[in-house]
Design a protein around this motif. Structure first.
Motif, PDB file in Angstrom:
ATOM      1  N   UNK A 134       0.826  -1.205   0.000  1.00 14.89           N
ATOM      2  CA  UNK A 134       0.000   0.000   0.000  1.00 14.89           C
ATOM      3  C   UNK A 134       0.862   1.257   0.000  1.00 14.89           C
ATOM      4  N   UNK A 135       1.961   1.236   0.762  1.00 19.53           N
ATOM      5  CA  UNK A 135       2.849   2.395   0.771  1.00 19.53           C
ATOM      6  C   UNK A 135       3.457   2.644  -0.591  1.00 19.53           C
ATOM      7  N   UNK A 136       3.949   1.582  -1.222  1.00 15.88           N
ATOM      8  CA  UNK A 136       4.604   1.720  -2.523  1.00 15.88           C
ATOM      9  C   UNK A 136       3.605   2.100  -3.604  1.00 15.88           C
ATOM     10  N   UNK A 137       2.362   1.622  -3.494  1.00 15.56           N
ATOM     11  CA  UNK A 137       1.353   1.998  -4.474  1.00 15.56           C
ATOM     12  C   UNK A 137       1.136   3.495  -4.522  1.00 15.56           C
ATOM     13  N   UNK A 138       1.210   4.143  -3.361  1.00 10.31           N
ATOM     14  CA  UNK A 138       1.026   5.589  -3.316  1.00 10.31           C
ATOM     15  C   UNK A 138       2.144   6.376  -3.967  1.00 10.31           C
ATOM     16  N   UNK A 139       3.314   5.754  -4.150  1.00  9.98           N
ATOM     17  CA  UNK A 139       4.436   6.445  -4.780  1.00  9.98           C
ATOM     18  C   UNK A 139       4.111   6.869  -6.209  1.00  9.98           C
ATOM     19  N   UNK A 177      -1.072  10.305   1.169  1.00  9.71           N
ATOM     20  CA  UNK A 177      -1.376   9.831   2.523  1.00  9.71           C
ATOM     21  C   UNK A 177      -2.854   9.475   2.639  1.00  9.71           C
ATOM     22  N   UNK A 178      -3.711  10.317   2.069  1.00  8.77           N
ATOM     23  CA  UNK A 178      -5.146  10.052   2.175  1.00  8.77           C
ATOM     24  C   UNK A 178      -5.552   8.805   1.401  1.00  8.77           C
ATOM     25  N   UNK A 206      -1.151  -0.211   7.330  1.00  5.86           N
ATOM     26  CA  UNK A 206      -0.910   1.051   6.608  1.00  5.86           C
ATOM     27  C   UNK A 206      -0.283   2.123   7.491  1.00  5.86           C
ATOM     28  N   UNK A 207      -0.525   2.074   8.804  1.00  3.97           N
ATOM     29  CA  UNK A 207      -0.127   3.173   9.690  1.00  3.97           C
ATOM     30  C   UNK A 207       1.372   3.474   9.651  1.00  3.97           C
ATOM     31  N   UNK A 224       2.084   5.511   6.621  1.00  3.06           N
ATOM     32  CA  UNK A 224       1.522   6.856   6.741  1.00  3.06           C
ATOM     33  C   UNK A 224       2.466   7.737   7.547  1.00  3.06           C
ATOM     34  N   UNK A 225       3.047   7.176   8.615  1.00  2.58           N
ATOM     35  CA  UNK A 225       4.004   7.924   9.439  1.00  2.58           C
ATOM     36  C   UNK A 225       5.222   8.326   8.608  1.00  2.58           C
ATOM     37  N   UNK A 226       5.703   7.416   7.758  1.00  3.82           N
ATOM     38  CA  UNK A 226       6.832   7.744   6.879  1.00  3.82           C
ATOM     39  C   UNK A 226       6.487   8.908   5.958  1.00  3.82           C
ATOM     40  N   UNK A 227       5.305   8.898   5.400  1.00  3.93           N
ATOM     41  CA  UNK A 227       4.889   9.968   4.491  1.00  3.93           C
ATOM     42  C   UNK A 227       4.778  11.299   5.227  1.00  3.93           C
ATOM     43  N   UNK A 228       4.251  11.257   6.444  1.00  4.40           N
ATOM     44  CA  UNK A 228       4.164  12.497   7.222  1.00  4.40           C
ATOM     45  C   UNK A 228       5.551  13.011   7.585  1.00  4.40           C
ATOM     46  N   UNK A 229       6.469  12.088   7.851  1.00  2.27           N
ATOM     47  CA  UNK A 229       7.853  12.489   8.103  1.00  2.27           C
ATOM     48  C   UNK A 229       8.457  13.185   6.896  1.00  2.27           C
TER      49      UNK A 229
END
Length: 438
Positions: A148-153, A378-379, A409-410, A413-418
């Motif tokens: 999920x994280x990589x998909x957002x890239x 993130x959303x 996912x959390x 999400x923290x990585x993206x906020x960082x």
């Protein structure tokens, strides 16, 4: 003349009502715009003027990269080139703790770079890698989270159709916004790798080691140059063409689509069926995007004509908050909207307000555009209604609960906020490459 807040409430209220009765988002905006034009701009003449301006927005040359980037991603996915690259990275990774999680991030970043589709990337990785990870004894958060994280890239790393759409709606430089996403995108991928390393150190059983056959260095080199370099090379050349000023975003997109097509021919995996499915898939999304541009263009015009946009900006700036606090407030609004709306709807509603507000605060428009894209990224995975959460639910094992997907996912999400905090502290990470274009 109606007060600005009454005009804003009327326009947004109409949109919400149409969406609640099940009308597609593009048609909900267009219907509300036609009613608003009749009310604010003097009946049928106002409607004709709004429609003429809206159709004029569709003739913008900056929209050309959207269908070409989408075709590029569809070809990469449907011809099997994406899986060739993943299999090659799997071979090259060797025996390391959390190997398949690392493969997901490294391969997924490469796939996102070429595909530009978050949902396509998540669906492909989820359907192929999650069952294999489960078979190897991986805990669900180690299998689902990285995907999920990589998909957002795909939202950030060019070519991104969503970035092109945002630049078009916000009337900013498409090429600069695409190039600006390169450094933040790869920083985010590194943060994801670091998160996997931390998780495997805290819980080694979350991604247990398993034996993999030893492969000679000569074979690894052959695999790397055969199945990795050509795929990534296409995108690298596209980016270099943009940076060097050799091609416009539209020309670069055309070259990228042609490059993937030639690769598929070279690997003998471009069938008539795959090509037809790619064209149809790209056409469907392109038509949706163009309808969105039509609705957004007319919506922005009505907001300006009714005084709603200028009134809202004056009201927001009257609080005398610092630019940083205002930016954090915008970021928070985007995240809240992302919990129950999809990203294109958010863009249509917020771009007419937030970009003029950002300009009044002195923000660089390209830098602010990347912050907005990161907010949308993130959303995408924000509980309870992030779009990628449901894409993952559709391809995950049947016994996977939504709660498990949320918890997976959390960390990402923290990585993206960082990363957002890092870009606020060091804006040059965004503006450095676009400055070369200027």
């Amino acid at each position: 003349m109606m007060d600005w807040y009454s005009a804003l409430a009327l326009l947004l209220g109409l949109i919400v009502v149409f969406m609640l009765i099940g009308m597609p988002i593009a048609f909900a905006f267009l219907s509300a715009n036609l009613i608003g034009a009749w009310f604010f701009m003097g009946g049928p003449n106002g409607v004709i003027q709004v429609l003429n301006n809206g159709f004029g927005a569709l003739s913008s040359f900056s929209l050309v990269p959207i269908p070409l980037f989408l075709l590029m991603g569809e070809l990469f996915f449907r011809t099997g080139l994406g899986m060739r690259m993943f299999n090659a990275i799997d071979v090259l990774m060797g025996k390391v703790p959390g190997r398949l999680s690392y493969v997901t991030v490294v391969g997924g970043t490469g796939f996102a770079t070429v595909s530009g589709s978050s949902m396509g990337s998540t669906a492909l990785l989820g359907s192929v890698l999650v069952p294999e990870m489960m078979r190897r004894g991986y805990k669900k958060h180690m299998a689902i989270g990285p995907i999920m994280g990589t998909g957002g890239l795909a939202i950030i790393i060019p070519p991104s159709a969503l970035a092109v759409l945002l630049a078009t709606l916000a009337k900013i430089d498409v090429g600069a916004l695409l190039v600006a996403g390169i450094v933040p995108g790869f920083i985010l991928a590194v943060l994801y790798l670091a998160m996997i390393w931390i998780q495997t150190r805290l819980d080694p059983q979350a991604a247990p080691l398993y034996d993999v056959p030893a492969i000679a260095l000569s074979k690894k080199i052959k695999v790397f140059f055969k199945d990795v370099v050509p795929m990534v090379g296409v995108m690298t050349i596209v980016v270099i063409m943009l940076l060097a000023g050799w091609a416009t975003p539209s020309e670069s997109a055309a070259f990228g689509a042609l490059g993937v097509m030639l690769l598929a021919l070279a690997y003998r995996c471009l069938s008539i069926k795959a090509f037809a499915e790619s064209v149809v898939g790209a056409l469907k999304v392109t038509l949706m995007a163009f309808m969105i541009v039509l609705g957004s263009a007319t919506f922005s015009q009505l907001l300006a004509f009714s005084g709603a946009s200028s009134g809202l900006i004056s009201w927001a700036t009257s609080f005398e908050l610092s630019p940083l606090m205002m930016l954090l407030a915008i970021f928070a609004v985007l995240l809240v909207l992302g919990t129950f709306m999809e990203q294109i709807s958010i863009m249509m509603i917020t771009v007419p307000f937030f970009f003029p507000l950002a300009a009044s605060l002195g923000f660089d428009p390209i830098w602010f555009g990347i912050i907005v894209l990161l907010s949308l990224e993130i959303s995408f995975t924000t509980p309870p209604f992030g779009l990628l959460l449901f894409v993952m639910k559709g391809v995950a094992p049947p016994d996977t609960s939504m709660r498990e997907i949320y918890w997976a996912a959390i960390p990402y999400i923290i990585c993206s906020m960082g990363l957002v905090a890092l870009l606020i502290a060091f804006p040059g990470l965004v503006t450095g490459l676009p400055s070369l274009l200027r």
